[in-house]
Design a protein around this motif. Structure first.
Motif, PDB file in Angstrom:
ATOM      1  N   ARG A 105       0.777  -1.296  -0.226  1.00 35.77           N
ATOM      2  CA  ARG A 105       0.115   0.101  -0.120  1.00 35.77           C
ATOM      3  C   ARG A 105       0.753   1.252   0.037  1.00 35.77           C
ATOM      4  N   ASP A 106       1.500   1.555  -1.108  1.00 39.87           N
ATOM      5  CA  ASP A 106       2.572   2.749  -1.140  1.00 39.87           C
ATOM      6  C   ASP A 106       1.668   3.846  -1.390  1.00 39.87           C
TER       7      ASP A 106
ATOM      8  N   PHE B 134      -8.952  -0.312  -2.633  1.00 39.02           N
ATOM      9  CA  PHE B 134      -8.124   0.589  -1.818  1.00 39.02           C
ATOM     10  C   PHE B 134      -7.680   1.788  -2.686  1.00 39.02           C
ATOM     11  N   PRO B 135      -7.327   2.621  -2.409  1.00 36.10           N
ATOM     12  CA  PRO B 135      -7.104   4.045  -3.271  1.00 36.10           C
ATOM     13  C   PRO B 135      -5.968   3.799  -4.165  1.00 36.10           C
ATOM     14  N   SER B 136      -6.226   3.780  -5.414  1.00 37.50           N
ATOM     15  CA  SER B 136      -5.240   3.470  -6.417  1.00 37.50           C
ATOM     16  C   SER B 136      -5.374   4.774  -7.449  1.00 37.50           C
ATOM     17  N   ASP B 137      -4.357   4.752  -8.394  1.00 35.90           N
ATOM     18  CA  ASP B 137      -4.257   5.801  -9.546  1.00 35.90           C
ATOM     19  C   ASP B 137      -5.350   5.037 -10.560  1.00 35.90           C
ATOM     20  N   PRO B 138      -6.320   5.771 -11.043  1.00 34.50           N
ATOM     21  CA  PRO B 138      -7.086   5.132 -11.965  1.00 34.50           C
ATOM     22  C   PRO B 138      -6.538   4.900 -13.315  1.00 34.50           C
ATOM     23  N   HIS B 139      -5.641   6.079 -13.743  1.00 34.86           N
ATOM     24  CA  HIS B 139      -4.768   5.835 -14.765  1.00 34.86           C
ATOM     25  C   HIS B 139      -3.743   4.639 -14.800  1.00 34.86           C
ATOM     26  N   TYR B 140      -3.417   4.167 -13.486  1.00 41.09           N
ATOM     27  CA  TYR B 140      -2.118   3.301 -13.510  1.00 41.09           C
ATOM     28  C   TYR B 140      -2.286   2.033 -12.850  1.00 41.09           C
ATOM     29  N   ASP B 141      -2.485   2.249 -11.328  1.00 39.28           N
ATOM     30  CA  ASP B 141      -2.419   0.797 -10.646  1.00 39.28           C
ATOM     31  C   ASP B 141      -3.824   0.224 -10.697  1.00 39.28           C
TER      32      ASP B 141
ATOM     33  N   VAL C 186       0.146 -14.460  -3.732  1.00 42.51           N
ATOM     34  CA  VAL C 186       0.171 -13.230  -4.692  1.00 42.51           C
ATOM     35  C   VAL C 186       0.236 -11.878  -4.233  1.00 42.51           C
ATOM     36  N   VAL C 187       1.189 -11.199  -4.598  1.00 42.05           N
ATOM     37  CA  VAL C 187       1.509  -9.757  -4.084  1.00 42.05           C
ATOM     38  C   VAL C 187       1.153  -8.834  -5.280  1.00 42.05           C
ATOM     39  N   PHE C 188       0.622  -7.694  -4.898  1.00 41.76           N
ATOM     40  CA  PHE C 188       0.200  -6.685  -5.915  1.00 41.76           C
ATOM     41  C   PHE C 188       0.718  -5.349  -5.373  1.00 41.76           C
ATOM     42  N   TRP C 189       1.624  -4.492  -6.142  1.00 42.16           N
ATOM     43  CA  TRP C 189       2.304  -3.531  -5.811  1.00 42.16           C
ATOM     44  C   TRP C 189       1.540  -2.179  -6.092  1.00 42.16           C
ATOM     45  N   ASN C 190       0.825  -1.281  -5.192  1.00 43.00           N
ATOM     46  CA  ASN C 190       0.335  -0.358  -5.441  1.00 43.00           C
ATOM     47  C   ASN C 190       0.742   0.852  -5.324  1.00 43.00           C
ATOM     48  N   VAL C 191       1.519   1.598  -6.457  1.00 44.07           N
ATOM     49  CA  VAL C 191       2.296   2.521  -6.389  1.00 44.07           C
ATOM     50  C   VAL C 191       1.811   3.882  -5.905  1.00 44.07           C
ATOM     51  N   ALA C 192       0.492   4.153  -6.151  1.00 39.64           N
ATOM     52  CA  ALA C 192       0.082   5.681  -5.756  1.00 39.64           C
ATOM     53  C   ALA C 192      -1.564   5.790  -5.643  1.00 39.64           C
ATOM     54  N   GLY C 193      -2.188   6.503  -4.831  1.00 39.79           N
ATOM     55  CA  GLY C 193      -3.454   6.730  -4.738  1.00 39.79           C
ATOM     56  C   GLY C 193      -3.691   7.635  -5.667  1.00 39.79           C
ATOM     57  N   PRO C 194      -4.976   7.661  -5.845  1.00 43.26           N
ATOM     58  CA  PRO C 194      -5.566   9.038  -6.838  1.00 43.26           C
ATOM     59  C   PRO C 194      -5.134  10.355  -6.511  1.00 43.26           C
ATOM     60  N   ALA C 195      -4.979  11.195  -7.538  1.00 48.64           N
ATOM     61  CA  ALA C 195      -4.725  12.741  -7.126  1.00 48.64           C
ATOM     62  C   ALA C 195      -5.612  13.379  -6.172  1.00 48.64           C
ATOM     63  N   ARG C 196      -4.694  14.250  -5.693  1.00 40.25           N
ATOM     64  CA  ARG C 196      -5.452  15.248  -4.419  1.00 40.25           C
ATOM     65  C   ARG C 196      -5.185  16.533  -4.795  1.00 40.25           C
ATOM     66  N   PRO C 197      -5.768  17.298  -5.861  1.00 44.23           N
ATOM     67  CA  PRO C 197      -5.432  18.531  -6.273  1.00 44.23           C
ATOM     68  C   PRO C 197      -5.750  19.474  -4.979  1.00 44.23           C
TER      69      PRO C 197
END
Length: 234
Positions: free
Chosen positions: A16-17, A200-207, A223-234
């Motif tokens: 959960r990065d 979980f919060p993830s980037d909709p364009h990516y993770d 099984v491991v999944f690496w979540n790089v980032a959550g969605p943008a918070r402008p």
């Protein structure tokens, strides 16, 4: 080094990065500011590296400059980078090649450090591999989204015996980009968001695109999944 936070979601161990300030790329970006006060990056409008760079620059008291295609309304990722203190330079015409050329010229004249596409640095591989090992996991299978392939190569270094899968969300990848991982091509362009959301919060364009693909195709075992980032918070 801060060890990643791990949570179980649907019988999958998720790194959960999105809970790490700036996301996965912020784990190794401090090296970009060694010996310089400013780093400059040419970013796709939706790219997560721009906010990671802005986060690290703010933490270090340094400057981040983001070159990005001009739009009628800036993407939330770019707005987030600006909120964090980055200088945003809109570029017309907005082809990525033009954006990259403008960033390169700026770095040359200003003395700022030019950040390579995808922040593809040897230090990134080492630091992310160490972060993976710090989870204490020994997976049978590993999944992540891939743009430049940096994370995929780091996970291959950490877990060479695991079945490794990446989901291509942008440019076309070659096997060497991802250290021989199985490449799954997401059927929609990077600018589009995922058809499904993750639990979980993830980037909709990516993770989120990688999670969607993984849930349909994952194999047995740990099984491991690496979540790089959550969605943008402008």
């Amino acid at each position: 080094m801060t060890a990643p936070i791990i949570r179980e979601h649907g019988a999958v161990w998720v790194v959960r990065d999105d809970l790490f300030p700036g996301g996965t790329k912020a784990r190794f970006m401090p090296v970009l500011f060694e010996g310089t006060e400013e780093a400059v990056y040419a970013s796709p409008a939706e790219g997560g590296a721009q906010t990671a760079l802005a986060t690290v620059a703010k933490d270090l008291g340094k400057r981040a400059t983001i070159f990005v295609a001009a739009r009628a309304k800036l993407h939330p990722r770019t707005l987030e980078a600006a909120r964090l203190g980055a200088k945003v330079v809109p570029v017309r015409p907005g082809y990525l090649s033009v954006v990259q050329a403008r960033a390169k010229d700026y770095a040359k004249t200003s003395g700022a450090r030019l950040v390579p596409f995808g922040v593809d640095l040897p230090e990134a591989i080492t630091r992310l591999a160490d972060a993976a090992l710090a989870t204490g996991l020994d997976p049978d299978e590993v999944w992540c989204a891939a743009g430049s392939g940096v994370l995929a190569r780091a996970l291959a270094q950490a877990w060479p015996r695991a079945r490794r899968h990446v989901v291509q969300v942008g440019r076309e990848l070659e096997p060497q980009d991802v250290a021989g991982a199985t490449i799954h091509v997401y059927p929609r362009p990077f600018s589009d968001v995922a058809k499904e959301t993750s639990p979980f919060p993830s980037d909709p364009h990516y993770d989120a695109k990688a999670w969607e693909t993984m849930t349909a195709r994952k194999g047995p075992g740990c099984v491991v999944f690496w979540n790089v980032a959550g969605p943008a918070r402008p």
